[in-house]
Design an enzyme around this catalytic site. Structure first.
Site, PDB file in Angstrom:
ATOM      1  N   SER A 167       0.838  -1.203   0.000  1.00 11.98           N
ATOM      2  CA  SER A 167       0.000   0.000   0.000  1.00 11.98           C
ATOM      3  C   SER A 167       0.871   1.252   0.000  1.00 11.98           C
ATOM      4  O   SER A 167       1.621   1.466  -0.937  1.00 11.98           O
ATOM      5  CB  SER A 167      -0.965  -0.037   1.188  1.00 11.98           C
ATOM      6  OG  SER A 167      -1.954   0.966   1.078  1.00 11.98           O
ATOM      7  N   HIS A 284      -8.742   0.455  -0.171  1.00 11.68           N
ATOM      8  CA  HIS A 284      -8.600  -0.403  -1.348  1.00 11.68           C
ATOM      9  C   HIS A 284      -9.935  -1.005  -1.779  1.00 11.68           C
ATOM     10  O   HIS A 284     -10.006  -2.145  -2.230  1.00 11.68           O
ATOM     11  CB  HIS A 284      -7.550  -1.488  -1.106  1.00 11.68           C
ATOM     12  CG  HIS A 284      -6.211  -0.930  -0.722  1.00 11.68           C
ATOM     13  ND1 HIS A 284      -5.420  -0.237  -1.608  1.00 11.68           N
ATOM     14  CD2 HIS A 284      -5.560  -0.907   0.473  1.00 11.68           C
ATOM     15  CE1 HIS A 284      -4.322   0.167  -0.973  1.00 11.68           C
ATOM     16  NE2 HIS A 284      -4.393  -0.217   0.275  1.00 11.68           N
TER      17      HIS A 284
END
Length: 397
Positions: A167, A284
């Site tokens: 990430s 996400h």
């Protein structure tokens, strides 16, 4: 070969738009004791690759010699950069002995508008854990760990052939690989973190860590959770896989009502363990769509180049190819699942009998090492964590 020596590099020069322009890019200006910089080593490595190709086509003897000197897999290294959730109060303590780390935090205070170092060292924990704070904190702390590694084991960086970040860790990996300027990348992380924080506050949502049996059907479970939300009157409910961690382990994110339904019906879906993660939103997933445009806009104004080493994308687990590719996928990553299990397979894929490289997780926490152990035990046996505490402090924690 790593590109960390290209970095200091680009810590200074807080001028121009918001202080985001650093020193000239891609110049190996940080040499210790006259030693060749890592950027130079990378260029030489690229040149060696070209000479090897020439040798294959009947080129000169020097190219053949370069091919013979090519590092064996066991002599090469891979760096992994952690993401949000790995932060803790006290990280960075002890690393301030390195001048470049102090410079990083000074630049961070200018870019962010608050004292990141104080927040990392003293908290409070609730503030450090906020998305808008923890993403920049993990980004800077991870690169501080790289600086520690450069002092302790410089050969590790010189022999680095690949990097991946989870990430927000992907931004740190790209800075390390010479694709992005530290200051500009930090500004992009700031915009990303603030936009994701805002998006998470708009809808009650979260993330659920799930360990399932082989019979578990995560997508079907998400479908039924969405139907449950619809029965409660929630329009366009979100419940989907946001992280692929390792075999039989997923993170599911979405509306809180959907996650609560999955926890209550865990046995029905063959989930052996479920745990709500201490995050404020469904990262996400499409609930983060409001964060897409702000990040896309800032990335348009940032100079990004092709990485000097292989960097793998969370979106498709493949290597970044060029600057436009990086910009596109960094934006897409905000609303797409992190394909970490698939990325680990891409990074460590090799013919049977081939040795694995040494792997270093640089930054707070050891989560990526634990995941690597589940994904590839043989690769994990060459794993080491580079902490953001000094050794004696790490032992006390």
């Amino acid at each position: 070969m790593g590109s960390w020596a290209a970095a200091p590099w680009r810590l200074g020069g807080c001028s121009g738009r918001g202080g985001l322009r650093g020193a000239p890019r891609r110049r190996g200006s940080c040499q210790r004791g006259g030693a060749e910089s890592l950027s130079d080593l990378l260029r030489n490595s690229a040149g060696a690759a070209e000479r090897e190709a020439a040798a294959a086509a009947g080129g000169d003897e020097d190219a053949a010699a370069a091919r013979r000197r090519r590092p064996r897999p066991r002599e090469s290294t891979v760096l992994l950069f952690p993401g949000q959730g790995s932060q803790f109060v006290g990280m960075g303590r002890g690393l301030l002995r390195y001048p470049r780390v102090r410079r990083m935090f000074r630049v961070a205070e200018t870019v962010l508008g608050y004292d990141l170092l104080s927040l990392c060292l003293r908290g409070p924990r609730a503030e450090l854990d906020r998305t808008r704070h923890c993403q920049p904190a993990v980004f800077v702390a991870s690169l501080a760990a790289v600086e520690r590694l450069s002092h302790r084991q410089p050969n590790v960086l010189e022999s680095c052939v690949a990097a991946a970040g989870f990430s927000v860790g992907e931004f740190a990996a790209l800075v390390f690989a010479g694709a992005m300027d530290f200051t500009e990348a930090l500004y992009a992380v700031k915009v990303r973190a603030e936009a994701m924080q805002k998006a998470s506050e708009a809808v009650p949502s979260g993330m659920l860590s799930v360990i399932g049996r082989p019979a578990a059907n995560y997508k079907f479970a998400c479908l039924e959770a969405r139907k449950h939300c619809e029965s409660l009157g929630i329009e366009n409910p979100v419940c989907e896989i946001s992280n692929y961690l390792f075999p039989d382990s997923r993170v599911i994110a979405g509306h809180l009502q959907a996650l609560e339904y999955l926890q209550a019906n865990a046995r029905k879906y063959y989930f052996t363990r479920t745990k709500m993660l201490p995050v404020s939103g469904a990262f996400h997933t499409r609930l983060m769509e409001p964060a897409v445009e702000p990040l896309a806009e800032v990335l348009k104004s940032i100079e990004i180049q092709k990485p000097l080493i292989c960097v793998y994308s969370n979106v498709d687990s493949k290597k970044y190819m060029h600057s436009d590719h990086i910009k596109k996928l960094l934006v897409k990553q905000v609303v797409c699942p992190v394909m970490w299990e698939q990325t680990m397979h891409s990074v460590y894929e090799r013919k049977q009998g081939t040795e694995f490289p040494y792997t270093y997780e640089v930054g707070p926490g050891k989560q990526l090492g634990a995941i690597l152990k589940k994904c590839n035990l043989k690769a994990w046996r060459q794993y080491e964590h580079v902490d953001v505490l000094e050794d004696e402090e790490a032992a006390e924690t």
